[in-house]
Design an enzyme around this catalytic site. Structure first.
Site, PDB file in Angstrom:
ATOM      1  N   VAL A 141       0.534  -1.444   0.124  1.00  0.00           N
ATOM      2  CA  VAL A 141      -0.299   0.086   0.111  1.00  0.00           C
ATOM      3  C   VAL A 141       0.788   1.188  -0.395  1.00  0.00           C
ATOM      4  O   VAL A 141       1.734   1.032   0.770  1.00  0.00           O
ATOM      5  CB  VAL A 141      -1.237  -0.288   1.449  1.00  0.00           C
ATOM      6  CG1 VAL A 141      -1.783   1.284   1.351  1.00  0.00           C
ATOM      7  CG2 VAL A 141      -2.161  -1.261   0.994  1.00  0.00           C
ATOM      8  N   CYS A 142       0.908   1.821  -0.622  1.00  0.00           N
ATOM      9  CA  CYS A 142       1.148   3.476  -1.033  1.00  0.00           C
ATOM     10  C   CYS A 142       2.964   3.705  -0.845  1.00  0.00           C
ATOM     11  O   CYS A 142       3.244   2.952  -2.330  1.00  0.00           O
ATOM     12  CB  CYS A 142       1.058   4.316   1.091  1.00  0.00           C
ATOM     13  SG  CYS A 142       1.009   6.357   0.716  1.00  0.00           S
ATOM     14  N   THR A 143       3.810   4.003  -0.281  1.00  0.00           N
ATOM     15  CA  THR A 143       5.392   3.693  -0.539  1.00  0.00           C
ATOM     16  C   THR A 143       5.555   2.253  -0.819  1.00  0.00           C
ATOM     17  O   THR A 143       6.779   2.304  -0.958  1.00  0.00           O
ATOM     18  CB  THR A 143       6.270   4.979  -0.016  1.00  0.00           C
ATOM     19  OG1 THR A 143       5.366   4.809   1.710  1.00  0.00           O
ATOM     20  CG2 THR A 143       4.942   6.714  -0.413  1.00  0.00           C
ATOM     21  N   GLY A 144       4.618   1.560   0.301  1.00  0.00           N
ATOM     22  CA  GLY A 144       5.387  -0.037   0.179  1.00  0.00           C
ATOM     23  C   GLY A 144       5.409  -0.162  -1.530  1.00  0.00           C
ATOM     24  O   GLY A 144       6.929  -1.246  -0.491  1.00  0.00           O
ATOM     25  N   SER A 161       0.930   3.959  -6.166  1.00  0.00           N
ATOM     26  CA  SER A 161       1.606   4.172  -5.051  1.00  0.00           C
ATOM     27  C   SER A 161       1.155   5.375  -4.565  1.00  0.00           C
ATOM     28  O   SER A 161       0.244   5.590  -5.845  1.00  0.00           O
ATOM     29  CB  SER A 161       3.764   4.192  -5.229  1.00  0.00           C
ATOM     30  OG  SER A 161       3.927   4.278  -3.780  1.00  0.00           O
TER      31      SER A 161
END
Length: 262
Positions: A141-144, A161
């Site tokens: 999730v997101c910048t993961g 992202s």
């Protein structure tokens, strides 16, 4: 009537019991997906925690996936113990890298302000590469997704992202960026910023255990978004709000791009 000492987990488990017995018909499934998990065993999930993660990146998907993984959903850090999120909320790693189960159905990475540091953490990246080699689904999730990319796990894959880094940083890591809420590409699934983790959790739950399970989980959570403002994307927010957000996000963006180039 529910007993007064019943936990929320018990309530969710009871509400989903009927869904588990329903035929496995994931309408969202696609060719190339990993095989569905047999309904007679829990799903094996490892969710990464690290200093500076965004708690909702993890807690949103965990809310929908926990019912699939009684006793087999692990929060994994470098070592067991407390981990502080980027807003100060403390989560607890139940396992370190060394004791995380070797074989997983889902390997999950959240984003957060701590992303750039994790992109250069050799031990963390080695852990992700090792578990990903045997995992069914590899998710973020997101910048993961940038952390997955730094581990070499998104090269040649479509991915998304957070909007602030998606188009500038993902290509540096060999991924093809898509401006979509949730992106599935074979055994990889990535979500956009923070709140998109709820959508990822439901979409992944549907592929793991069928649409009936996911729909029931959505209703139990009363997940019916109706935000007070239409400002959740740069296009909706308008130039002034975008500039304010970019100022807040600038250290993360600069750090992530530098880490990707390294």
């Amino acid at each position: 009537m529910t007993a007064p000492d019943a936990s929320r987990r018990d309530l969710v488990a009871a509400a989903l019991a009927a869904a588990l017995a329903a035929p496995l018909r994931p309408a969202l499934a696609a060719a190339g997906d990993p095989a569905p998990i047999p309904p007679d065993r829990p799903v094996r999930i490892a969710m990464l925690v690290y200093p500076g993660l965004t708690a909702l990146d993890l807690v949103g998907p965990q809310t929908f996936l926990a019912g699939l993984a009684p006793g087999s959903l692990h929060l994994v850090g470098a070592e067991p113990g407390p981990v502080t999120s980027d807003t100060g909320l403390v989560l607890v790693a139940t396992h370190g890298f060394a004791t995380c189960p070797a074989d997983l159905d889902v390997l999950f990475v959240p984003g957060g302000d701590g992303t750039p540091a994790q992109m250069g953490d050799a031990a963390l990246l080695a852990f992700l590469r090792d578990r990903a080699a045997r995992a069914g689904w590899i998710a973020s999730v997101c910048t993961g997704s940038l952390i997955l990319g730094a581990a070499g796990l998104l090269r040649g894959y479509r991915a998304t992202s957070h909007w602030s880094v998606r188009d500038a940083v993902l290509p540096l890591l060999g991924a093809r960026p898509l401006a979509e809420r949730v992106v599935f590409d074979r055994d990889r699934v990535t979500a956009a910023g923070v709140s998109a983790g709820l959508d990822l959790g439901l979409a992944l739950a549907a592929r793991l255990r069928g649409d009936t399970f996911a729909r029931t989980a959505q209703l139990v959570a009363e997940y019916a978004p109706a935000p007070p403002f239409r400002a959740g994307t740069p296009a909706e927010a308008g130039p002034a709000t975008v500039r304010a957000a970019e100022a807040i996000l600038a250290p993360l963006v600069t750090g992530a791009e530098a880490a990707a180039r390294r």
